[in-house]
Design a protein around this motif. Structure first.
Motif, PDB file in Angstrom:
ATOM      1  N   SER A  24       3.147   3.033  -4.992  1.00 54.92           N
ATOM      2  CA  SER A  24       2.591   2.469  -3.763  1.00 54.92           C
ATOM      3  C   SER A  24       3.702   2.122  -2.792  1.00 54.92           C
ATOM      4  CB  SER A  24       1.756   1.223  -4.074  1.00 54.92           C
ATOM      5  OG  SER A  24       2.555   0.249  -4.750  1.00 54.92           O
ATOM      6  N   GLY A  25       3.343   1.992  -1.535  1.00 57.62           N
ATOM      7  CA  GLY A  25       4.351   1.682  -0.537  1.00 57.62           C
ATOM      8  C   GLY A  25       3.739   1.385   0.804  1.00 57.62           C
ATOM      9  N   LYS A  26       4.594   1.384   1.801  1.00 56.60           N
ATOM     10  CA  LYS A  26       4.151   1.047   3.149  1.00 56.60           C
ATOM     11  C   LYS A  26       4.875   1.940   4.148  1.00 56.60           C
ATOM     12  CE  LYS A  26       3.528  -2.909   6.244  1.00 56.60           C
ATOM     13  NZ  LYS A  26       3.846  -4.337   6.498  1.00 56.60           N
ATOM     14  N   VAL A  27       4.147   2.363   5.190  1.00 58.75           N
ATOM     15  CA  VAL A  27       4.736   3.181   6.247  1.00 58.75           C
ATOM     16  C   VAL A  27       4.722   2.408   7.555  1.00 58.75           C
ATOM     17  CG1 VAL A  27       4.014   5.312   5.111  1.00 58.75           C
ATOM     18  CG2 VAL A  27       2.541   4.294   6.853  1.00 58.75           C
ATOM     19  N   ASN A  28       5.610   2.773   8.474  1.00 57.26           N
ATOM     20  CA  ASN A  28       5.652   2.076   9.756  1.00 57.26           C
ATOM     21  C   ASN A  28       4.591   2.614  10.711  1.00 57.26           C
ATOM     22  OD1 ASN A  28       6.703   4.531  10.669  1.00 57.26           O
ATOM     23  ND2 ASN A  28       8.827   3.838  10.442  1.00 57.26           N
ATOM     24  N   GLU A  29       4.473   1.968  11.866  1.00 56.88           N
ATOM     25  CA  GLU A  29       3.418   2.307  12.828  1.00 56.88           C
ATOM     26  C   GLU A  29       3.532   3.752  13.306  1.00 56.88           C
ATOM     27  OE1 GLU A  29       3.284  -0.389  16.058  1.00 56.88           O
ATOM     28  OE2 GLU A  29       2.912  -2.161  14.799  1.00 56.88           O
ATOM     29  N   GLU A  30       4.743   4.241  13.395  1.00 57.01           N
ATOM     30  CA  GLU A  30       4.962   5.614  13.863  1.00 57.01           C
ATOM     31  C   GLU A  30       4.293   6.643  12.957  1.00 57.01           C
ATOM     32  OE1 GLU A  30       8.754   8.674  14.447  1.00 57.01           O
ATOM     33  OE2 GLU A  30       9.109   6.534  14.103  1.00 57.01           O
ATOM     34  N   HIS A  31       4.154   6.298  11.669  1.00 57.68           N
ATOM     35  CA  HIS A  31       3.599   7.254  10.690  1.00 57.68           C
ATOM     36  C   HIS A  31       2.209   6.856  10.195  1.00 57.68           C
ATOM     37  CE1 HIS A  31       7.970   8.067  10.470  1.00 57.68           C
ATOM     38  NE2 HIS A  31       7.603   9.302  10.185  1.00 57.68           N
ATOM     39  N   LEU A  32       1.550   5.942  10.884  1.00 55.18           N
ATOM     40  CA  LEU A  32       0.240   5.483  10.411  1.00 55.18           C
ATOM     41  C   LEU A  32      -0.780   6.613  10.313  1.00 55.18           C
ATOM     42  CD1 LEU A  32      -0.476   1.990  12.065  1.00 55.18           C
ATOM     43  CD2 LEU A  32      -0.296   2.553   9.635  1.00 55.18           C
ATOM     44  N   ASP A  33      -0.706   7.577  11.198  1.00 53.40           N
ATOM     45  CA  ASP A  33      -1.688   8.672  11.202  1.00 53.40           C
ATOM     46  C   ASP A  33      -1.222   9.882  10.385  1.00 53.40           C
ATOM     47  OD1 ASP A  33      -3.360   7.213  12.865  1.00 53.40           O
ATOM     48  OD2 ASP A  33      -2.345   7.941  14.676  1.00 53.40           O
ATOM     49  N   GLY A  34      -0.032   9.798   9.803  1.00 51.46           N
ATOM     50  CA  GLY A  34       0.496  10.937   9.051  1.00 51.46           C
ATOM     51  C   GLY A  34      -0.137  11.073   7.678  1.00 51.46           C
ATOM     52  N   ARG A  68      -1.250   4.325  -1.715  1.00 50.08           N
ATOM     53  CA  ARG A  68      -1.053   4.280  -3.174  1.00 50.08           C
ATOM     54  C   ARG A  68      -1.460   5.612  -3.795  1.00 50.08           C
ATOM     55  NH1 ARG A  68      -4.455   0.170  -6.917  1.00 50.08           N
ATOM     56  NH2 ARG A  68      -6.077   1.675  -6.380  1.00 50.08           N
ATOM     57  N   PHE A  69      -0.658   6.029  -4.776  1.00 53.56           N
ATOM     58  CA  PHE A  69      -1.021   7.141  -5.656  1.00 53.56           C
ATOM     59  C   PHE A  69      -1.139   6.570  -7.067  1.00 53.56           C
ATOM     60  CE2 PHE A  69       1.338   9.347  -2.259  1.00 53.56           C
ATOM     61  CZ  PHE A  69       0.427  10.339  -1.928  1.00 53.56           C
ATOM     62  N   SER A  70      -2.190   6.905  -7.775  1.00 49.26           N
ATOM     63  CA  SER A  70      -2.324   6.425  -9.151  1.00 49.26           C
ATOM     64  C   SER A  70      -3.130   7.424  -9.962  1.00 49.26           C
ATOM     65  CB  SER A  70      -2.992   5.050  -9.191  1.00 49.26           C
ATOM     66  OG  SER A  70      -4.295   5.114  -8.640  1.00 49.26           O
ATOM     67  N   GLY A  71      -2.975   7.358 -11.279  1.00 46.11           N
ATOM     68  CA  GLY A  71      -3.698   8.256 -12.167  1.00 46.11           C
ATOM     69  C   GLY A  71      -3.038   8.312 -13.524  1.00 46.11           C
ATOM     70  N   ASN A  72      -3.446   9.270 -14.335  1.00 44.93           N
ATOM     71  CA  ASN A  72      -2.836   9.447 -15.662  1.00 44.93           C
ATOM     72  C   ASN A  72      -2.600  10.919 -15.970  1.00 44.93           C
ATOM     73  OD1 ASN A  72      -5.457  10.317 -16.063  1.00 44.93           O
ATOM     74  ND2 ASN A  72      -5.612   9.459 -18.116  1.00 44.93           N
ATOM     75  N   ASN A  73      -2.352  11.700 -14.909  1.00 47.26           N
ATOM     76  CA  ASN A  73      -2.223  13.155 -15.079  1.00 47.26           C
ATOM     77  C   ASN A  73      -0.785  13.660 -14.996  1.00 47.26           C
ATOM     78  OD1 ASN A  73      -2.227  12.394 -12.355  1.00 47.26           O
ATOM     79  ND2 ASN A  73      -2.760  14.462 -11.686  1.00 47.26           N
ATOM     80  N   ASN A 114       4.425   9.249 -16.535  1.00 48.15           N
ATOM     81  CA  ASN A 114       3.012   8.864 -16.455  1.00 48.15           C
ATOM     82  C   ASN A 114       2.785   7.360 -16.619  1.00 48.15           C
ATOM     83  OD1 ASN A 114       0.362   9.873 -16.050  1.00 48.15           O
ATOM     84  ND2 ASN A 114      -0.114   9.444 -18.199  1.00 48.15           N
ATOM     85  N   ALA A 115       3.783   6.623 -17.056  1.00 50.78           N
ATOM     86  CA  ALA A 115       3.635   5.179 -17.261  1.00 50.78           C
ATOM     87  C   ALA A 115       4.428   4.361 -16.247  1.00 50.78           C
ATOM     88  CB  ALA A 115       4.078   4.805 -18.672  1.00 50.78           C
ATOM     89  N   THR A 116       4.930   5.004 -15.196  1.00 54.14           N
ATOM     90  CA  THR A 116       5.797   4.320 -14.235  1.00 54.14           C
ATOM     91  C   THR A 116       4.987   3.662 -13.123  1.00 54.14           C
ATOM     92  OG1 THR A 116       7.615   5.866 -14.619  1.00 54.14           O
ATOM     93  CG2 THR A 116       7.684   4.596 -12.578  1.00 54.14           C
ATOM     94  N   THR A 117       5.339   2.425 -12.830  1.00 52.85           N
ATOM     95  CA  THR A 117       4.815   1.727 -11.657  1.00 52.85           C
ATOM     96  C   THR A 117       5.991   1.430 -10.731  1.00 52.85           C
ATOM     97  OG1 THR A 117       3.009   0.690 -12.893  1.00 52.85           O
ATOM     98  CG2 THR A 117       3.662  -0.357 -10.824  1.00 52.85           C
ATOM     99  N   LEU A 118       5.872   1.856  -9.489  1.00 50.70           N
ATOM    100  CA  LEU A 118       6.960   1.576  -8.549  1.00 50.70           C
ATOM    101  C   LEU A 118       6.396   1.250  -7.180  1.00 50.70           C
ATOM    102  CD1 LEU A 118       7.569   4.197  -6.493  1.00 50.70           C
ATOM    103  CD2 LEU A 118       8.541   5.137  -8.552  1.00 50.70           C
ATOM    104  N   LEU A 119       7.164   0.486  -6.436  1.00 51.12           N
ATOM    105  CA  LEU A 119       6.799   0.055  -5.102  1.00 51.12           C
ATOM    106  C   LEU A 119       7.875   0.512  -4.128  1.00 51.12           C
ATOM    107  CD1 LEU A 119       4.962  -1.714  -3.244  1.00 51.12           C
ATOM    108  CD2 LEU A 119       6.451  -3.646  -3.819  1.00 51.12           C
ATOM    109  N   LEU A 120       7.448   0.972  -2.964  1.00 49.00           N
ATOM    110  CA  LEU A 120       8.370   1.420  -1.914  1.00 49.00           C
ATOM    111  C   LEU A 120       8.206   0.508  -0.697  1.00 49.00           C
ATOM    112  CD1 LEU A 120       7.621   5.261  -2.167  1.00 49.00           C
ATOM    113  CD2 LEU A 120       9.441   3.997  -3.316  1.00 49.00           C
ATOM    114  N   PRO A 121       8.819  -0.665  -0.741  1.00 50.03           N
ATOM    115  CA  PRO A 121       8.672  -1.606   0.378  1.00 50.03           C
ATOM    116  C   PRO A 121       9.603  -1.266   1.533  1.00 50.03           C
ATOM    117  CG  PRO A 121      10.110  -2.546  -1.269  1.00 50.03           C
ATOM    118  CD  PRO A 121       9.696  -1.193  -1.794  1.00 50.03           C
ATOM    119  N   PHE A 122       9.437  -1.961   2.644  1.00 48.28           N
ATOM    120  CA  PHE A 122      10.395  -1.830   3.733  1.00 48.28           C
ATOM    121  C   PHE A 122      11.730  -2.420   3.294  1.00 48.28           C
ATOM    122  CE2 PHE A 122       7.244  -1.709   7.549  1.00 48.28           C
ATOM    123  CZ  PHE A 122       6.918  -0.410   7.205  1.00 48.28           C
TER     124      PHE A 122
END
Length: 349
Positions: A24-34, A68-73, A114-122
């Motif tokens: 999961s992470g966050k994008v800036n306003e410039e990329h909100l529609d991307g 966010r991307f999540s799953g078990n594949n 497949n068991a990794t949880t990571l965050l992509l903050p500013f």
């Protein structure tokens, strides 16, 4: 009561049974529609860029910029993954994505399973895709190497002389190679290796020299085979090592000193000269041996044949009949093992 216990256990275990990974992470306003893509990178020569065949999933940020991307594949063992956000329209995609590079795309690469949880903050400067937060330390390895590469590029900008640049090129080559090994993740080492062995990189020459004598590359192959025995990374790396070593061997063959080629030329001329004189001497010997079996009169006839005299001319010059000349000629043919005047000339001319 049993039903409640089973339900509670199922809820507790559900993160392990389903949705095991979460990026999961966050994008800036410039990329909100991307559009945001999750890709698996199985060719380490295509780590950076936009390659449609690598894409696993697509999503879009919400109104606050979170995604966010999540799953078990995903595979249970580590792979290299990339998340990139793309503001391209359809026309730009056809033009830019065909080459694997898009100026309207921002990306981050990381190691995960497949068991990794990571965050992509500013970051502290409010920049996106500049930090990885995860309990899986290997997930941060590629970003650490990117940071080291940025330091190297900055340092290169301060090197004014060519001699200083060469000296520091060797230093940074060693730093990047050793740092990748210290991270204790072969995929991180491959990330450094892909950079150092890139033919468009000015460090490529140092890589070829290093490959001749450094056992590091064989040791890396062993580490890959032990940790990722069936992965495409290991197969690709082994094939590249073999190819580069063949290239070095061919280059070494073509880099012989000038005196070697001069000596080879002299020997070739000498051999050709000896062959020519041998053939000439052999013909002379054959001629003398052949003529030694002829009578005095037959030798006279032979000399006149070599002078292109006709039978009538030979008879007139030797004061004999034409039939006698023909008899002498037949004897010459038999003793020289030929059957015509042309063969006589070829053999004795």
């Amino acid at each position: 009561m049993r039903t409640k216990i089973v339900c509670i256990l199922c809820l507790l275990m559900s993160p392990f049974l389903w949705a095991q990974y979460q990026f999961s992470g966050k994008v800036n306003e410039e990329h909100l529609d991307g559009r945001i893509y999750l890709s698996v990178v199985e060719d380490y020569r295509k780590i950076s860029g936009v390659y449609p065949e690598q894409i696993l999933a697509e999503t879009q940020a919400d109104s606050t910029g979170h995604f966010r991307f999540s799953g078990n594949n995903l595979p249970d063992e580590n792979r290299i993954y990339r998340i990139h956000i793309d503001n391209c329209d359809e026309e730009e995609e056809r033009l830019n994505h065909f080459t694997g590079h898009c100026p309207n795309s921002k990306e981050i690469v990381f190691v995960a399973n497949n068991a990794t949880t990571l965050l992509l903050p500013f970051s502290f400067e409010n920049e996106m895709f500049c930090e990885v937060v995860s309990k899986n330390e290997q997930s941060k390895a590629l970003l650490k190497i990117d940071s080291l590469k940025s330091d190297m590029r900055f340092a290169f900008g301060t090197y004014r002389s060519e001699a200083n640049r060469k000296l520091n090129s060797k230093k940074w080559f060693s730093i990047l190679q050793q740092y990748g090994e210290q991270l204790q993740e072969p995929l991180a080492e491959l990330y450094s290796y892909a950079f150092l062995s890139d033919r468009s990189n000015e460090l490529y020459g140092y890589y070829l020299e290093d490959l001749k004598k450094n056992t590091y590359y064989d040791n890396l192959l062993v580490r890959l085979q032990e940790k990722y025995p069936e992965s495409p990374y290991t197969e690709q790396y082994a094939a590249e090592l073999q190819s580069d070593r063949y290239l070095i061997a061919q280059h070494a063959k073509s880099s012989l000193p000038w005196w070697f080629w001069l000596l080879g030329g002299v020997l070739s001329v000498s051999l050709l000269g000896n062959y020519y004189f041998f053939r000439k001497n052999r013909k002379l010997q054959q001629k003398e041996v052949g003529k030694s079996h002829l009578t005095q009169q037959e030798n006279k006839v032979l000399e006149l044949i070599l002078q292109d005299k006709s039978n009538k001319e030979i008879a007139s010059q030797l004061f004999v009949s034409v039939s006698t000349v023909k008899t002498h000629i037949n004897n010459v043919y038999k003793k020289l093992n030929v059957s015509s005047r042309d063969e006589v000339k070829k053999k004795l001319a």
